[in-house]
Design a protein around this motif. Structure first.
Motif, mmCIF file in Angstrom:
data_model
loop_
_atom_site.group_PDB
_atom_site.id
_atom_site.type_symbol
_atom_site.label_atom_id
_atom_site.label_comp_id
_atom_site.label_asym_id
_atom_site.label_seq_id
_atom_site.Cartn_x
_atom_site.Cartn_y
_atom_site.Cartn_z
ATOM 1 N N TRP A 105 0.833 -1.204 0.000
ATOM 2 C CA TRP A 105 0.000 0.000 0.000
ATOM 3 C C TRP A 105 0.868 1.254 0.000
ATOM 4 N N LEU A 106 1.986 1.236 0.757
ATOM 5 C CA LEU A 106 2.881 2.384 0.809
ATOM 6 C C LEU A 106 3.561 2.591 -0.544
ATOM 7 N N TYR A 107 3.946 1.511 -1.178
ATOM 8 C CA TYR A 107 4.538 1.593 -2.513
ATOM 9 C C TYR A 107 3.558 2.258 -3.479
ATOM 10 N N ARG A 108 2.275 1.862 -3.398
ATOM 11 C CA ARG A 108 1.248 2.463 -4.265
ATOM 12 C C ARG A 108 1.127 3.959 -4.028
ATOM 13 N N VAL A 109 1.108 4.360 -2.758
ATOM 14 C CA VAL A 109 0.968 5.780 -2.424
ATOM 15 C C VAL A 109 2.184 6.563 -2.924
ATOM 16 N N LEU A 110 3.378 5.996 -2.746
ATOM 17 C CA LEU A 110 4.587 6.693 -3.190
ATOM 18 C C LEU A 110 4.675 6.765 -4.715
ATOM 19 N N SER A 111 4.234 5.724 -5.397
ATOM 20 C CA SER A 111 4.324 5.713 -6.852
ATOM 21 C C SER A 111 3.139 6.424 -7.517
ATOM 22 N N GLN A 112 2.034 6.582 -6.786
ATOM 23 C CA GLN A 112 0.853 7.272 -7.311
ATOM 24 C C GLN A 112 0.373 8.270 -6.255
ATOM 25 N N PRO A 113 1.008 9.440 -6.178
ATOM 26 C CA PRO A 113 0.703 10.404 -5.113
ATOM 27 C C PRO A 113 -0.765 10.840 -5.060
ATOM 28 N N SER A 114 -1.507 10.670 -6.122
ATOM 29 C CA SER A 114 -2.920 11.062 -6.101
ATOM 30 C C SER A 114 -3.732 10.205 -5.138
ATOM 31 N N ARG A 115 -3.186 9.093 -4.686
ATOM 32 C CA ARG A 115 -3.885 8.184 -3.775
ATOM 33 C C ARG A 115 -3.728 8.549 -2.300
ATOM 34 N N TRP A 116 -2.898 9.525 -1.957
ATOM 35 C CA TRP A 116 -2.574 9.773 -0.557
ATOM 36 C C TRP A 116 -3.788 10.109 0.291
ATOM 37 N N LYS A 117 -4.754 10.840 -0.236
ATOM 38 C CA LYS A 117 -5.936 11.162 0.569
ATOM 39 C C LYS A 117 -6.736 9.905 0.903
ATOM 40 N N ARG A 118 -6.876 9.029 -0.072
ATOM 41 C CA ARG A 118 -7.598 7.777 0.190
ATOM 42 C C ARG A 118 -6.823 6.885 1.138
ATOM 43 N N ALA A 119 -5.508 6.922 1.058
ATOM 44 C CA ALA A 119 -4.683 6.093 1.941
ATOM 45 C C ALA A 119 -4.788 6.549 3.393
ATOM 46 N N LEU A 120 -5.017 7.829 3.624
ATOM 47 C CA LEU A 120 -5.157 8.329 4.991
ATOM 48 C C LEU A 120 -6.433 7.821 5.660
ATOM 49 N N ALA A 121 -7.396 7.415 4.884
ATOM 50 C CA ALA A 121 -8.643 6.902 5.440
ATOM 51 C C ALA A 121 -8.422 5.569 6.158
#
Length: 59
Positions: free
Chosen positions: A28-44
């Motif tokens: 999941w962290l790799y996804r957030v780092l490689s696709q920064p647009s996901r960071w808001k959803r990752a914070l959920a």
């Protein structure tokens, strides 16, 4: 059920994270780092986990 990323990988739209990230359950962290647009959803995710812990203590 959160399977959106799985569909992306299975359909070939997205590559799977390198073995290191998968081995340490950090895909999941790799996804957030490689696709920064996901960071808001990752914070959920952590917010949800904290809410569940809090609810479990009360009940």
């Amino acid at each position: 059920m959160g399977v959106g990323g799985s569909f992306d990988v299975l359909s070939g739209c997205t590559k799977r994270a390198p073995y290191f990230w998968v081995k340490f359950n950090l895909e999941w962290l790799y996804r957030v780092l490689s696709q920064p647009s996901r960071w808001k959803r990752a914070l959920a995710i952590p917010r949800f986990m904290l809410a569940m812990k809090k609810q479990r203590r009360q009940g």
